[in-house]
Design a protein around this motif. Structure first.
Motif, PDB file in Angstrom:
ATOM      1  N   CYS A   1       0.940  -1.192   0.066  1.00  0.00           N
ATOM      2  CA  CYS A   1      -0.104   0.002   0.064  1.00  0.00           C
ATOM      3  C   CYS A   1       1.025   1.396   0.078  1.00  0.00           C
ATOM      4  O   CYS A   1       1.865   1.507   0.914  1.00  0.00           O
ATOM      5  CB  CYS A   1      -0.849   0.023   1.224  1.00  0.00           C
ATOM      6  SG  CYS A   1      -2.122   1.346   1.313  1.00  0.00           S
TER       7      CYS A   1
ATOM      8  N   LEU B   1       0.718   5.246   0.097  1.00  0.00           N
ATOM      9  CA  LEU B   1      -0.167   6.367   0.359  1.00  0.00           C
ATOM     10  C   LEU B   1       0.317   7.761   0.182  1.00  0.00           C
ATOM     11  O   LEU B   1       1.773   7.985   0.463  1.00  0.00           O
ATOM     12  CB  LEU B   1      -0.421   6.089   1.911  1.00  0.00           C
ATOM     13  CG  LEU B   1      -1.119   7.022   2.874  1.00  0.00           C
ATOM     14  CD1 LEU B   1      -1.698   6.363   4.093  1.00  0.00           C
ATOM     15  CD2 LEU B   1      -0.380   8.524   3.160  1.00  0.00           C
TER      16      LEU B   1
ATOM     17  N   GLU C   1      -0.180  11.874   0.433  1.00  0.00           N
ATOM     18  CA  GLU C   1      -0.813  13.209   1.067  1.00  0.00           C
ATOM     19  C   GLU C   1       0.253  14.226   0.558  1.00  0.00           C
ATOM     20  O   GLU C   1       1.194  13.829   0.283  1.00  0.00           O
ATOM     21  CB  GLU C   1      -0.634  13.163   2.725  1.00  0.00           C
ATOM     22  CG  GLU C   1      -1.635  12.049   3.399  1.00  0.00           C
ATOM     23  CD  GLU C   1      -3.093  12.585   3.188  1.00  0.00           C
ATOM     24  OE1 GLU C   1      -3.393  13.671   2.617  1.00  0.00           O
ATOM     25  OE2 GLU C   1      -3.891  11.693   3.316  1.00  0.00           O
TER      26      GLU C   1
ATOM     27  N   PHE D   1     -11.922   3.085   4.629  1.00  0.00           N
ATOM     28  CA  PHE D   1     -10.584   2.528   4.041  1.00  0.00           C
ATOM     29  C   PHE D   1     -10.431   1.292   3.706  1.00  0.00           C
ATOM     30  O   PHE D   1      -9.516   0.671   3.070  1.00  0.00           O
ATOM     31  CB  PHE D   1      -9.530   3.433   4.638  1.00  0.00           C
ATOM     32  CG  PHE D   1      -9.688   4.937   4.690  1.00  0.00           C
ATOM     33  CD1 PHE D   1      -9.206   5.615   3.897  1.00  0.00           C
ATOM     34  CD2 PHE D   1     -10.087   5.559   5.831  1.00  0.00           C
ATOM     35  CE1 PHE D   1      -9.320   6.979   3.689  1.00  0.00           C
ATOM     36  CE2 PHE D   1     -10.086   6.675   5.966  1.00  0.00           C
ATOM     37  CZ  PHE D   1      -9.705   7.551   5.067  1.00  0.00           C
TER      38      PHE D   1
ATOM     39  N   LEU E   1      -8.061  -1.718   0.901  1.00  0.00           N
ATOM     40  CA  LEU E   1      -6.801  -1.929   1.092  1.00  0.00           C
ATOM     41  C   LEU E   1      -6.397  -3.349   0.362  1.00  0.00           C
ATOM     42  O   LEU E   1      -7.425  -4.150   0.139  1.00  0.00           O
ATOM     43  CB  LEU E   1      -6.682  -2.542   2.748  1.00  0.00           C
ATOM     44  CG  LEU E   1      -6.667  -1.078   3.559  1.00  0.00           C
ATOM     45  CD1 LEU E   1      -6.597  -1.434   5.215  1.00  0.00           C
ATOM     46  CD2 LEU E   1      -5.646  -0.004   3.089  1.00  0.00           C
TER      47      LEU E   1
ATOM     48  N   LEU F   1      -3.046   5.115  -2.714  1.00  0.00           N
ATOM     49  CA  LEU F   1      -4.104   5.865  -2.061  1.00  0.00           C
ATOM     50  C   LEU F   1      -3.887   7.170  -2.405  1.00  0.00           C
ATOM     51  O   LEU F   1      -2.785   7.833  -1.884  1.00  0.00           O
ATOM     52  CB  LEU F   1      -4.257   5.518  -0.583  1.00  0.00           C
ATOM     53  CG  LEU F   1      -4.537   4.336  -0.080  1.00  0.00           C
ATOM     54  CD1 LEU F   1      -4.691   4.077   1.593  1.00  0.00           C
ATOM     55  CD2 LEU F   1      -5.969   3.959  -0.669  1.00  0.00           C
TER      56      LEU F   1
ATOM     57  N   ARG G   1      -4.899  10.550  -0.896  1.00  0.00           N
ATOM     58  CA  ARG G   1      -5.215  10.867   0.191  1.00  0.00           C
ATOM     59  C   ARG G   1      -5.847   9.851   1.024  1.00  0.00           C
ATOM     60  O   ARG G   1      -5.848   8.577   0.459  1.00  0.00           O
ATOM     61  CB  ARG G   1      -6.671  12.048   0.021  1.00  0.00           C
ATOM     62  CG  ARG G   1      -6.574  13.167  -0.869  1.00  0.00           C
ATOM     63  CD  ARG G   1      -5.541  14.130   0.095  1.00  0.00           C
ATOM     64  NE  ARG G   1      -5.345  15.595  -0.669  1.00  0.00           N
ATOM     65  CZ  ARG G   1      -4.449  16.475  -0.221  1.00  0.00           C
ATOM     66  NH1 ARG G   1      -3.810  16.287   0.669  1.00  0.00           N
ATOM     67  NH2 ARG G   1      -4.694  17.650  -0.935  1.00  0.00           N
ATOM     68  N   SER G   2      -6.092  10.043   2.293  1.00  0.00           N
ATOM     69  CA  SER G   2      -6.245   8.740   3.126  1.00  0.00           C
ATOM     70  C   SER G   2      -6.776   9.257   4.413  1.00  0.00           C
ATOM     71  O   SER G   2      -7.172  10.067   4.590  1.00  0.00           O
ATOM     72  CB  SER G   2      -4.821   8.196   3.512  1.00  0.00           C
ATOM     73  OG  SER G   2      -4.015   9.024   4.230  1.00  0.00           O
ATOM     74  N   TRP G   3      -6.519   8.053   5.520  1.00  0.00           N
ATOM     75  CA  TRP G   3      -6.966   8.431   6.764  1.00  0.00           C
ATOM     76  C   TRP G   3      -6.313   9.469   7.554  1.00  0.00           C
ATOM     77  O   TRP G   3      -6.843   9.956   8.532  1.00  0.00           O
ATOM     78  CB  TRP G   3      -6.625   7.117   7.547  1.00  0.00           C
ATOM     79  CG  TRP G   3      -5.380   6.425   7.449  1.00  0.00           C
ATOM     80  CD1 TRP G   3      -4.276   6.578   8.134  1.00  0.00           C
ATOM     81  CD2 TRP G   3      -5.250   5.425   6.613  1.00  0.00           C
ATOM     82  NE1 TRP G   3      -3.257   5.855   7.799  1.00  0.00           N
ATOM     83  CE2 TRP G   3      -3.810   5.114   6.878  1.00  0.00           C
ATOM     84  CE3 TRP G   3      -5.906   4.587   5.747  1.00  0.00           C
ATOM     85  CZ2 TRP G   3      -3.221   4.003   6.295  1.00  0.00           C
ATOM     86  CZ3 TRP G   3      -5.478   3.596   5.010  1.00  0.00           C
ATOM     87  CH2 TRP G   3      -4.129   3.198   5.199  1.00  0.00           C
ATOM     88  N   TYR G   4      -5.343   9.914   6.989  1.00  0.00           N
ATOM     89  CA  TYR G   4      -4.635  11.427   7.772  1.00  0.00           C
ATOM     90  C   TYR G   4      -5.687  12.523   7.624  1.00  0.00           C
ATOM     91  O   TYR G   4      -5.096  13.681   7.945  1.00  0.00           O
ATOM     92  CB  TYR G   4      -3.286  11.538   7.050  1.00  0.00           C
ATOM     93  CG  TYR G   4      -2.246  10.252   7.829  1.00  0.00           C
ATOM     94  CD1 TYR G   4      -1.663  10.607   8.895  1.00  0.00           C
ATOM     95  CD2 TYR G   4      -1.972   9.243   6.856  1.00  0.00           C
ATOM     96  CE1 TYR G   4      -1.161   9.704   9.543  1.00  0.00           C
ATOM     97  CE2 TYR G   4      -1.225   8.158   7.592  1.00  0.00           C
ATOM     98  CZ  TYR G   4      -0.652   8.456   8.709  1.00  0.00           C
ATOM     99  OH  TYR G   4       0.375   7.619   9.279  1.00  0.00           O
TER     100      TYR G   4
ATOM    101  N   GLU H   1      -2.022   1.004  11.433  1.00  0.00           N
ATOM    102  CA  GLU H   1      -1.080   0.784  10.882  1.00  0.00           C
ATOM    103  C   GLU H   1      -0.177  -0.145  11.191  1.00  0.00           C
ATOM    104  O   GLU H   1       0.407  -0.952  10.508  1.00  0.00           O
ATOM    105  CB  GLU H   1      -0.111   2.014  10.353  1.00  0.00           C
ATOM    106  CG  GLU H   1      -1.057   3.056   9.684  1.00  0.00           C
ATOM    107  CD  GLU H   1       0.005   4.463   9.334  1.00  0.00           C
ATOM    108  OE1 GLU H   1      -0.578   5.245   8.771  1.00  0.00           O
ATOM    109  OE2 GLU H   1       0.868   4.764  10.143  1.00  0.00           O
TER     110      GLU H   1
ATOM    111  N   LYS I   1       4.649   5.595   3.059  1.00  0.00           N
ATOM    112  CA  LYS I   1       3.750   7.006   3.027  1.00  0.00           C
ATOM    113  C   LYS I   1       4.480   8.157   2.597  1.00  0.00           C
ATOM    114  O   LYS I   1       5.720   8.335   2.965  1.00  0.00           O
ATOM    115  CB  LYS I   1       3.401   7.076   4.777  1.00  0.00           C
ATOM    116  CG  LYS I   1       2.615   5.936   5.366  1.00  0.00           C
ATOM    117  CD  LYS I   1       2.220   6.244   6.721  1.00  0.00           C
ATOM    118  CE  LYS I   1       3.216   6.566   7.542  1.00  0.00           C
ATOM    119  NZ  LYS I   1       2.982   6.452   8.972  1.00  0.00           N
TER     120      LYS I   1
END
Length: 260
Positions: free
Chosen positions: A50, A52, A54, A98, A102, A111, A113-116, A144, A156
């Motif tokens: 994965c 990610l 941002e 989310f 996965l 991803l 954008r994400s859970w952040y 995580e 990330k």
């Protein structure tokens, strides 16, 4: 300067040289992806991957993602983009939406954008209460930890761009009929809140950069450098982690047609 550092590339590299390095890294990544998926090498299914992203608005996330997946067969990678949660999604815990995208063993998900968002836009814009976004750091770290403990390779990226370069890109988008749709009134408003976002980003990097899921800040003022830096970093992380798990990486470096 904090955790963000400079948005300027650490090296001076020409566009041509950057493109040559990018192409080499893309083929390297393709071979590693096929190894993970069991298409080459020992033909065994590897761990989920994965990646990610941002970053600031107009920081180059889309361009970096495009270069990351461009040589990979669409059947072997999923790109998922996240915006504001829907009414129904808000009825659940913020991490719930989310789970469904996965990757499983042998799979790859990117991803955008994400859970952040919980500790960034939701914090700054007041969409989450102070108690909610402060609690989210531990929730994210544990989330995580759970994923990586099960074997997931989680990479990330924060795409960093200077305020001046961001303004230049905004103006370019505004003046281009084919790209103006990318620019919204919200993007302009967010620029006015940059100090608040910088504080949120610094807290995020400090509290959620863990050995199992490290952040990589990409200096994004130079798009050619940022794109190659992303792909090269993914390759480096994959090679390091797969080697530790006993994978024969020679299968990912053999000459010949990796698409076969």
């Amino acid at each position: 300067m904090g955790h963000l550092g400079s948005a300027k590339p650490p090296i001076d590299i020409s566009k041509k040289k950057a493109e040559e390095r990018l192409e080499a890294a893309q083929e390297r990544l393709l071979r590693l992806r096929l190894l993970l998926g069991g298409q080459i090498g020992a033909k065994k299914i590897g761990p989920p991957l994965c990646v990610l992203f941002e970053g600031w608005d107009a920081s180059g996330k889309g361009g970096a993602i495009k270069r990351l997946v461009s040589m990979i067969d669409p059947r072997h990678v999923r790109v998922s983009q996240f915006a504001a949660p829907t009414y129904d999604e808000k009825r659940h815990h913020f991490l719930q939406r989310f789970w469904q995208v996965l990757p499983g063993n042998g799979g790859m998900t990117v991803l955008d954008r994400s859970w952040y968002g919980r500790v960034l836009v939701e914090r700054v814009e007041g969409f989450a209460t102070t108690e909610q976004w402060k609690r989210a750091y531990d929730e994210i770290v544990e989330f995580e930890r759970t994923l990586t403990a099960e074997g997931m390779i989680l990479i990330k990226f924060w795409m960093h761009v200077s305020e001046g370069e961001q303004l230049r890109r905004f103006e370019d988008r505004r003046d281009d009929p084919l790209r103006s749709w990318k620019l919204t009134d919200e993007d302009w408003r967010n620029r006015e809140k940059r100090p608040a976002y910088e504080a949120a980003i610094e807290d995020m990097l400090e509290k959620t950069d863990k050995p199992r899921a490290r952040w990589k800040v990409i200096p994004g003022d130079s798009k050619p450098y940022a794109r190659l830096a992303v792909v090269e970093h993914v390759c480096q992380v994959l090679e390091t982690k797969l080697a530790k798990r006993g994978y024969d990486l020679e299968a990912a470096s053999q000459p010949g047609n990796p698409h076969a």
